[in-house]
Design a protein around this motif. Structure first.
Motif, PDB file in Angstrom:
ATOM      1  N   ASN A  37     102.062 127.281  80.934  1.00 11.24           N
ATOM      2  CA  ASN A  37     102.244 126.184  79.981  1.00 11.24           C
ATOM      3  C   ASN A  37     103.132 126.589  78.815  1.00 11.24           C
ATOM      4  O   ASN A  37     103.294 127.772  78.509  1.00 11.24           O
ATOM      5  CB  ASN A  37     100.883 125.701  79.471  1.00 11.24           C
ATOM      6  CG  ASN A  37     100.106 126.783  78.755  1.00 11.24           C
ATOM      7  OD1 ASN A  37     100.488 127.215  77.675  1.00 11.24           O
ATOM      8  ND2 ASN A  37      99.013 127.244  79.355  1.00 11.24           N
ATOM      9  N   LEU A  38     103.683 125.577  78.193  1.00  7.61           N
ATOM     10  CA  LEU A  38     104.470 125.726  76.960  1.00  7.61           C
ATOM     11  C   LEU A  38     103.948 124.703  75.965  1.00  7.61           C
ATOM     12  O   LEU A  38     103.713 123.546  76.324  1.00  7.61           O
ATOM     13  CB  LEU A  38     105.956 125.456  77.213  1.00  7.61           C
ATOM     14  CG  LEU A  38     106.668 126.330  78.243  1.00  7.61           C
ATOM     15  CD1 LEU A  38     108.065 125.766  78.528  1.00  7.61           C
ATOM     16  CD2 LEU A  38     106.784 127.764  77.729  1.00  7.61           C
ATOM     17  N   ARG A  39     103.784 125.112  74.711  1.00  4.60           N
ATOM     18  CA  ARG A  39     103.345 124.173  73.683  1.00  4.60           C
ATOM     19  C   ARG A  39     104.254 124.309  72.471  1.00  4.60           C
ATOM     20  O   ARG A  39     104.629 125.429  72.099  1.00  4.60           O
ATOM     21  CB  ARG A  39     101.894 124.490  73.280  1.00  4.60           C
ATOM     22  CG  ARG A  39     101.244 123.374  72.474  1.00  4.60           C
ATOM     23  CD  ARG A  39      99.831 123.717  72.068  1.00  4.60           C
ATOM     24  NE  ARG A  39      99.133 122.539  71.597  1.00  4.60           N
ATOM     25  CZ  ARG A  39      98.044 122.543  70.854  1.00  4.60           C
ATOM     26  NH1 ARG A  39      97.488 123.693  70.510  1.00  4.60           N
ATOM     27  NH2 ARG A  39      97.472 121.427  70.470  1.00  4.60           N
ATOM     28  N   ASN A  48     102.086 129.758  74.382  1.00  2.00           N
ATOM     29  CA  ASN A  48     102.444 129.664  75.795  1.00  2.00           C
ATOM     30  C   ASN A  48     101.400 130.434  76.572  1.00  2.00           C
ATOM     31  O   ASN A  48     100.566 131.126  75.987  1.00  2.00           O
ATOM     32  CB  ASN A  48     103.831 130.267  76.027  1.00  2.00           C
ATOM     33  CG  ASN A  48     103.883 131.701  75.521  1.00  2.00           C
ATOM     34  OD1 ASN A  48     103.056 132.521  75.902  1.00  2.00           O
ATOM     35  ND2 ASN A  48     104.837 131.996  74.644  1.00  2.00           N
TER      36      ASN A  48
END
Lengths: 467, 503
Positions: A37-39, A48
């Motif tokens: 994931n990336l935030r 991440n």
């Protein structure tokens, strides 16, 4: 020993151990997951991650004289040694339990053609195209004095199910989604877009940003609108926000026990009742293209609509609502028998809401509305009254005024009190059904397709100051 | 006194941590931390006195978080081998490297004293996982039977969740600790079905940082509550519907804790105020420009953040960044004076907060997730010589006394909220005259807390709480306690939920 086992070995050894220790039956579920994931927030990456998980659930069954009992034990990070402990614990738990009300013969079936395959895995490489364009959109937002906040997630779950009755099933399911919020420079207005995907090849971060920019542009003019009942267009995402809650209330046992909107006054269920005079449908099918779900029942615990004895049961395409009539409720084999329906219809991890004759897009509905609201997403939806399925919640990140068939400005947020069951009976126009991504539930339940709807009198209970 | 579970201590925690942290250092990480976590959970459900489901789970894994070239990198795995620890460290560094081009802000952390190989255990008497399943089911069956035998109770559902959490943490600054916590969350609901309507009544026993002793009477009087529920439920089913309008409210701590959670707890999380949670749970109206001046509520309002209270669900010895548990003010005399922060936010906002130290609000719900800023036990303090609940009720001419929580919802900046409850008692001329139904209260946070005329004394104080507070992306579940007394609020908007449904 700390030898890590393959999923297939885990299942075969688990079943063999259960048989050797005197279990009458056993089901072993192995779920291998990987996600990345990336935030981002305030135009920069915040966190991440790349995670790998493995869980094993052993369901042992033993005869108890009066019936069959089940013991359920789940563990992550299972080794050869710990598997033995898990199986023993499951059998001991079953022996200590009384006969299970939902006990049925374990499901049998074939060995799937892909049984021997390894688990599938995702990596950060899934963002190969997405990450650079995300970086570009973050820089562009900085230059244009907008702020972006969002999250991208991709995961693959590979599930293996084996039983002492010979069932050997494997299925790998990828799932991804992006949710992105944009705000103007003084944070007074915001907009949201979200989409689900299987592999990110079809997600264009720049296109999402362009849509956010378009919506923020609508906030050039701001209008205060009072609470009250307003003509309201709900795009597919907002319809999914509401219909997912309806979907979760289709539990057959709870309805039979007189605890849900699908309970009949005085006893029994509302199966066969007309919920809406409109030709509205709610349908699930594990094989739906683009919304593929597990094709067999998976239950790590028993409940009103599921049973650990039903693991591996083939899921069939199911009409929940057809032509406005309640056709099926979610049932295990036990619940189906209890409420007197011919076959079990377990829950399926997707649904499609459609309206016969529904055509056109949200923009088309907007073009046909003289005066009303366009509500792009809903939030913090909770049940107020199970009898009517009255839900409360808020609008957020994009409420717009529609005048003369055009969006003419941004409007304050509202709290709503509404029932999705009532909405299905009250909408006056519907568009075509398209894949949708619920703002509130999409991170958990993203395989949905819904139409945009026009509701003539959506109940905005009060104004929310939030922006 | 409980001891740390021997089977957790037997895991190769030191070796795994050493291998992971060394590998991160070798790859150029300027900071790294390692967590080994084992979370055992048990869920028991009964429907109408019959065991419906009993499931015992264990989640065990390791995680590494690094700062590399000023950027976070996080990775997690499940195999407890040195090879896996090294692989996860390498993956965390790789994540940081991949993310570096889209990171515009160098990560720096607030300093914290080093704690060398310390141990902390929460306060409980009986580890739920040492109690035979059959004994637990027998007790819950007895509780169910008591309700089912009562007139008017058609169905009874029971659910009890227990959690046993063991954690080993180590970072490159030299801190390492072993921590063990136990928590329990029971719910027993009686359902009634009448010809034209149905309703339910749940126990008000909050989840707690206690062991199985909680279910047998330590910290909650089950005998008394179960004996009264059928009568309460029958009265509610026959109660008149509420007339919508403005009422004075006396709110019991069994209900008020949830309003505190939503309108104060989340609103004073600094990550929300700074926008880090904007895409998901939302931001906060309590922004940093209002720090020290925002009139949050009336002068009788004193709210604390606390990671130390006994039996608190968010109580820890050390948080997931190696920061020791603390207590501090969030709202004092009705004014916003504090935030909940982690080490990154503490460093970045040192001047604003007036302290160079984190108050220890970092938490990850498992080894598979990254630590995020999470809620401390946020509690409304009682008045030292304050009134009883009955005295508060006596001050109301036309109002409602609300007991127990049910439905809850608040907007993404924590202004507009709506709550229901288990029981609503009509108050006339200072006396309770019977139950009402179809009640929801709706308000704006600062208006509501500004209308708080009085808080009860310590004799009315109760720790409420939740096991399942959701936050962050990917979503994480947190447990948190909120203590509060009974309190009196003037002129709050009451809705009739049947009318809201258009009926």
């Amino acid at each position: 020993m700390t030898i890590q086992l393959t999923p297939q070995d885990t299942i075969e050894r688990g079943l063999a151990l259960a048989a050797a220790e005197g279990a009458d039956g056993c089901v072993v579920l192995v779920a291998e997951t990987s996600s990345t994931n990336l935030r981002w927030a305030n135009n920069t990456l915040t966190t991440n991650g790349a995670m790998r998980g493995s869980s094993v659930t052993v369901i042992a069954t033993v005869g108890s004289g009066e019936g069959t009992a089940a013991g359920v034990i789940g563990r992550s990070s299972v080794t050869e040694d710990s598997l033995r402990e898990i199986v023993s614990a499951a059998i001991a738990t079953a022996r200590a339990a009384g006969p299970a009300e939902d006990a049925r013969p374990l499901v049998d079936g074939p060995v799937g053609a892909d049984w021997d395959l390894e688990p599938e895995e995702t990596t950060v490489g899934v963002y190969e195209k997405f990450a650079p364009s995300l970086g570009e959109s973050l820089k562009r937002a900085d230059l244009e004095r907008r702020r972006l906040y969002g999250f991208a997630n991709h995961e693959v779950v590979t599930l293996y199910v084996g039983s002492s009755t010979g069932l050997r099933l494997r299925q790998a399911l990828p799932r991804g989604y992006v949710s992105s919020t944009g705000k103007n420079a003084d944070l007074s207005h915001s907009a949201w877009v979200g989409t689900a995907t299987r592999d990110f090849t079809d997600v264009d971060a720049l296109a999402l940003d362009a849509e956010l920019t378009r919506r923020l542009g609508w906030a050039t003019r701001t209008v205060s609108v009072d609470a009250g009942r307003h003509p309201t267009i709900l795009p597919p995402a907002a319809v999914a926000d509401l219909m997912t809650y309806l979907y979760w209330q289709l539990d057959g046992r709870d309805a039979f026990d007189g605890q849900t909107v699908f309970s009949k006054s005085g006893g029994g269920t509302r199966l066969g009742d007309t919920l809406s005079s409109q030709p509205v449908n709610m349908h699930s099918d594990p094989a739906l293209a683009g919304l593929e779900a597990f094709a067999f029942a998976v239950a790590r615990s028993s409940g009103g609509s599921s049973s650990v004895f039903d693991n591996g049961l083939t899921l069939q395409a199911t009409d929940w609502i057809r032509g406005g009539k309640l056709e099926h409720l979610m049932t295990s084999r036990h619940t189906a028998e209890l409420i007197g329906v011919p076959e079990a219809t377990p829950d399926i991890a997707n649904y499609v809401v459609s309206v016969d004759g529904g055509a056109g897009s949200t923009d088309d509905l907007v073009a046909g509305l003289d005066n009303g609201l366009l509500v792009t997403c809903l939030w913090y939806i909770r049940m107020v009254d199970p009898q009517t399925l009255l839900l409360t919640g808020l609008t957020r990140d994009g409420v717009y005024l529609v005048e003369g068939g055009e969006v003419t400005g941004a409007v304050n947020n509202f709290r709503f009190n509404e029932s999705p069951v009532d909405l299905l009976a009250r909408f006056t126009a519907a568009g075509a059904t398209v894949p949708s991504y619920s703002r509130e539930w999409g991170d958990y339940f993203s395989r949905t397709a819904t139409p945009p709807l026009l509701v003539p009198d959506f109940n905005m209970s009060s104004v929310s100051q939030a922006s | 006194m409980p001891e740390v579970d021997a089977s957790f201590l037997a895991l190769p925690r030191h070796e795994l941590a050493q291998a992971a942290l060394q590998r991160a250092r070798d790859l150029g990480a300027t900071y790294a931390e390692f967590r080994l976590e084992r979370i055992r959970s048990e869920s028991i459900a009964l429907r109408d006195s019959v065991l419906e489901s009993a499931k015992d789970d264990e989640d065990l894994g390791l995680a590494v978080r690094v700062i590399h070239d000023g950027t976070w990198g996080f990775a997690a795995g499940v195999a407890l081998t040195v090879d896996e620890a090294v692989r996860v460290a390498e993956q965390a560094v790789n994540m940081a490297q991949v993310s570096r081009p889209i990171n515009a802000e160098t990560i720096e952390l607030a300093d914290e004293p080093v704690y060398d190989d310390v141990t902390w255990i929460s306060s409980y008497e009986i580890d739920p996982f040492t109690v035979p399943r059959a004994d637990k089911v027998a007790l819950l069956t007895d509780y169910s039977d008591r309700l089912l035998k009562a007139d008017g109770v058609a169905h009874v559902s029971v659910h009890v969740a227990t959690i046993h959490e063991c954690k080993y943490y180590a970072n490159t600054a030299g801190t390492s600790y072993t921590q063990q916590r136990v928590r329990i969350g029971p719910n027993i609901t009686a359902h009634a079905v009448a010809e034209d309507r149905f309703d339910s009544m749940s126990t008000c026993a909050p989840p707690a940082g206690r062991g199985w002793e909680y279910m047998t009477g330590t910290g909650w009087n089950w005998d008394e509550e179960l004996a009264q529920i059928p009568g309460w439920l029958a009265e509610k089913l026959a109660a008149p519907t509420v007339e919508a309008g403005e009422y004075d409210l006396v709110i019991d701590p069994t209900n008020l804790w949830l309003t505190i959670h939503e309108s104060i707890g989340h609103a004073t999380e600094l990550d929300r105020a700074l926008g880090y949670e904007a895409n998901y749970a939302g931001t906060s109206f309590a922004t940093t420009d209002k720090f020290g001046t925002l009139k949050y509520g009336s002068p009788v309002m004193h709210v604390t953040g606390d990671r130390t209270v006994e039996h608190g669900l968010s109580t820890v010895g050390y948080d997931d960044e190696g920061v020791a548990g603390q207590q501090w003010d969030l709202v004092k005399d009705g004014i916003l004076v504090g935030y909940q922060v982690d080490r990154r936010m503490a460093k970045k906002n040192e001047d604003l907060l007036g302290t160079p130290r984190s108050n220890g609000c970092a938490y990850a719900d498992s080894s598979g997730h990254i630590p995020i800023q999470r809620m401390a036990n946020v509690s409304l303090q009682p008045a030292p010589d304050g009134p009883s609940t009955e005295e508060l009720i006596s001050r109301v001419k036309n109002g409602i006394y609300i007991v127990g929580d049910k439905s809850w919802s608040i907007d993404m900046q924590r202004y507009n909220f709506q709550f229901t409850g288990q029981r609503f008692y009509k108050i006339v001329d200072g006396k309770i005259v019977g139950q009402l139904r179809d009640v929801a209260y709706q308000a704006t946070t600062t208006d509501f807390w500004g209308s708080m005329e009085a808080v009860g004394g310590p004799q009315t104080y109760l720790l409420g709480g939740a096991l399942n507070c959701g936050k962050a992306e990917p979503s994480q579940s947190g447990a948190v306690t909120h203590g509060c007394p009974s309190a009196l609020f003037r002129s709050v908007r009451i809705l009739n939920t049947t009318q809201e449904a258009g009926r």
